[in-house]
Design an enzyme around this catalytic site. Structure first.
Site, short mmCIF file in Angstrom:
data_model
loop_
_atom_site.label_atom_id
_atom_site.label_comp_id
_atom_site.label_asym_id
_atom_site.label_seq_id
_atom_site.Cartn_x
_atom_site.Cartn_y
_atom_site.Cartn_z
N LYS A 163 6.33 10.86 -6.17
CA LYS A 163 5.02 11.50 -6.00
C LYS A 163 4.43 11.21 -4.62
O LYS A 163 3.98 12.12 -3.94
CB LYS A 163 4.04 11.01 -7.07
CG LYS A 163 4.68 10.64 -8.39
CD LYS A 163 4.93 11.81 -9.29
CE LYS A 163 5.87 11.38 -10.41
NZ LYS A 163 5.93 12.29 -11.51
N TRP A 177 3.55 6.92 -20.98
CA TRP A 177 4.43 8.02 -20.58
C TRP A 177 5.53 8.15 -21.66
O TRP A 177 6.16 7.14 -22.01
CB TRP A 177 5.04 7.67 -19.21
CG TRP A 177 5.96 8.71 -18.65
CD1 TRP A 177 5.72 10.04 -18.52
CD2 TRP A 177 7.27 8.49 -18.10
NE1 TRP A 177 6.78 10.66 -17.93
CE2 TRP A 177 7.75 9.73 -17.66
CE3 TRP A 177 8.06 7.35 -17.94
CZ2 TRP A 177 9.01 9.88 -17.08
CZ3 TRP A 177 9.31 7.49 -17.36
CH2 TRP A 177 9.77 8.75 -16.93
N ALA A 217 4.24 4.24 -10.19
CA ALA A 217 4.83 5.54 -9.85
C ALA A 217 3.89 6.42 -9.04
O ALA A 217 4.27 7.51 -8.62
CB ALA A 217 5.24 6.27 -11.14
N ASP A 265 5.21 -0.72 -13.87
CA ASP A 265 5.71 0.59 -13.46
C ASP A 265 4.69 1.18 -12.49
O ASP A 265 3.56 1.49 -12.89
CB ASP A 265 5.86 1.48 -14.71
CG ASP A 265 6.37 2.88 -14.37
OD1 ASP A 265 6.73 3.12 -13.19
OD2 ASP A 265 6.41 3.73 -15.29
C1 LMR Z 1 5.14 13.34 -15.66
O1 LMR Z 1 4.71 12.42 -16.37
O2 LMR Z 1 4.80 14.51 -15.79
C2 LMR Z 1 6.12 13.03 -14.57
O3 LMR Z 1 6.33 11.66 -14.48
C3 LMR Z 1 7.37 13.81 -14.68
C4 LMR Z 1 8.26 13.33 -15.77
O4 LMR Z 1 9.42 13.02 -15.47
O5 LMR Z 1 7.84 13.27 -16.93
#
Ligand code: LMR
Length: 394
Positions: free
Chosen positions: A243, A127, A210, A208
């Site tokens: 989420k 991410w 999420a 993590d």
């Molecule tokens: C994403 O990866 O799209 C979500 O976790 C939203 C974000 O904050 O990036």
């Protein structure tokens, strides 16, 4: 003061929200930011959360401060949701945090206070906000290989090989489930092998989580984390409710530390809370209180679990149907991996230029690395979408 300041680069994921909204074309498709959508393209408030909010409005008689750790009953319920029966409760401490990102930063601050400038190993890719959050706390970042784009699977040997080179005391960031951005996940045997390596090399796992409930199910999605918890003396967790409770804007998350013993856990918690005091003092209450009400009430919890399961099943159906549409339109099995992946995301393996062409020529929005949000797939137009994707391939 600001005359020499340069504008900050825009966040590539969040920028898509504005670009998509501004696009006047009918039939535009939003596969961008990681937000669950139903078949009408809406992100509704979950029924159990709505009911919990009603009760909160009715029963809440004060908005006085709760304290640096936030809602203690929320923290206890989240610890149970994430760890289940794994891990020793006497060694685990949890602090409510402003969303998963807030939890990541809080944990990063704790690492920095324990081992200033420590290296955090993260998957390549990961991410995009992981590295900035770690660096923002003063930590260093290193990459380990994770994804084989050709097969759409985890490069497990390469991952273990790289982690084998980490130094004792280094931190290893892992996605608990539903890897973002690839959708390729470790299986139980791979989690066990990673856990053994972490224990053997004295590396500190930082998980993590999420998207618990979006992949294989609530407990199955925490299995890897629980395998690690049973095999290592210390670990760190950042959990998000954005989420799985659809409380995105309410900012609900939890930072967790499992220490070697109860006294060390208390000390680590005190440092995490001291960090919170300087960052934002106390976390916002409303969303966490609603989540706590849902988790504590058996009937509401059953409603929530069933709605979450419907969301998960919908994403699985979309994965299979989209992989089939791409097979039809491309006459190849190139995209079959989409049906195998789990969670909200898969990466299609397109170039940035191809992603731009999809946006410009077909009003299809996805992240520049060709990550798609499966929940955004238009159920009734999958072949049109597949055709558009195939049309930009060469
Ligand atoms: C994403 O990866 O799209 C979500 O976790 C939203 C974000 O904050 O990036």
């Amino acid at each position: 003061m600001f005359e020499t300041l340069q504008a900050a680069p825009t966040d590539k994921i969040l920028a898509l929200i504005g670009l998509y909204r501004a696009d006047p074309r009918a039939g535009k498709v939003d596969l961008g930011v990681g937000v669950y959508k139903d078949s009408d393209g809406r992100t509704p408030v979950m029924c159990a959360v709505r009911e919990a909010e009603k009760r909160l409005l009715q029963d809440q008689d004060s908005k006085t401060y709760l304290g640096l750790a936030g809602d203690l009953a929320f923290n206890a319920a989240m610890t149970k949701l994430v760890f289940g029966e794994a891990g020793d409760p006497a060694r685990i401490r949890t602090a409510q945090a402003p969303g998963g990102s807030g939890a990541l930063r809080l944990v990063a601050e704790l690492i920095q206070r324990s081992r200033p400038g420590a290296s955090v190993w993260m998957s390549s890719p990961t991410w995009p906000n992981h590295a900035p959050i770690m660096r923002g706390a003063g930590l260093k970042t290193r990459d380990y290989p994770y994804f084989d784009a050709r097969s759409g699977t985890v490069s497990f040997d390469a991952m273990l090989d790289a982690l084998g080179k980490a130094e004792p005391g280094d931190v290893v960031l892992l996605h608990g489930c539903c890897h973002n951005p690839t959708g390729a996940n470790l299986d139980a045997a791979q989690w066990a092998a990673v856990a053994d390596l972490l224990a053997h090399k004295h590396l500190l796992p930082f998980i993590d989580i999420a998207y618990q409930g979006f992949g294989e199910g609530l407990d199955a999605d925490a299995e890897g984390l629980r395998i690690v918890a049973a095999r290592v003396p210390e670990m760190l967790v950042a959990a998000s409710c954005s989420k799985n409770f659809a409380v995105y804007r309410d900012r609900v998350g939890a930072a967790m530390v499992m220490a070697g013993d109860s006294a060390q856990a208390d000390i680590a918690m005190s440092q995490m809370l001291a960090a919170a005091r300087t960052l934002y003092s106390m976390p916002p209450d409303h969303g966490a209180a609603a989540v706590r009400i849902v988790l504590e009430d058996p009937a509401l919890r059953a409603d929530w679990e069933s709605e979450l399961e419907d969301m998960r099943q919908r994403m699985l159906r979309l994965r299979v149907a989209f992989a089939e549409a791409l097979r039809r339109q491309s006459n190849s099995d190139r995209f079959d991996f989409i049906a195998e992946h789990r969670g909200m995301f898969s990466r299609l393996g397109l170039t940035e230029h191809q992603v731009e062409r999809l946006r410009d020529e077909h009003a299809v929005y996805m992240v520049g690395d060709s990550r798609i949000n499966v929940a955004g797939l238009p159920e009734d137009r999958l072949d049109d979408l597949a055709k558009a994707i195939v049309s930009v391939l060469d």
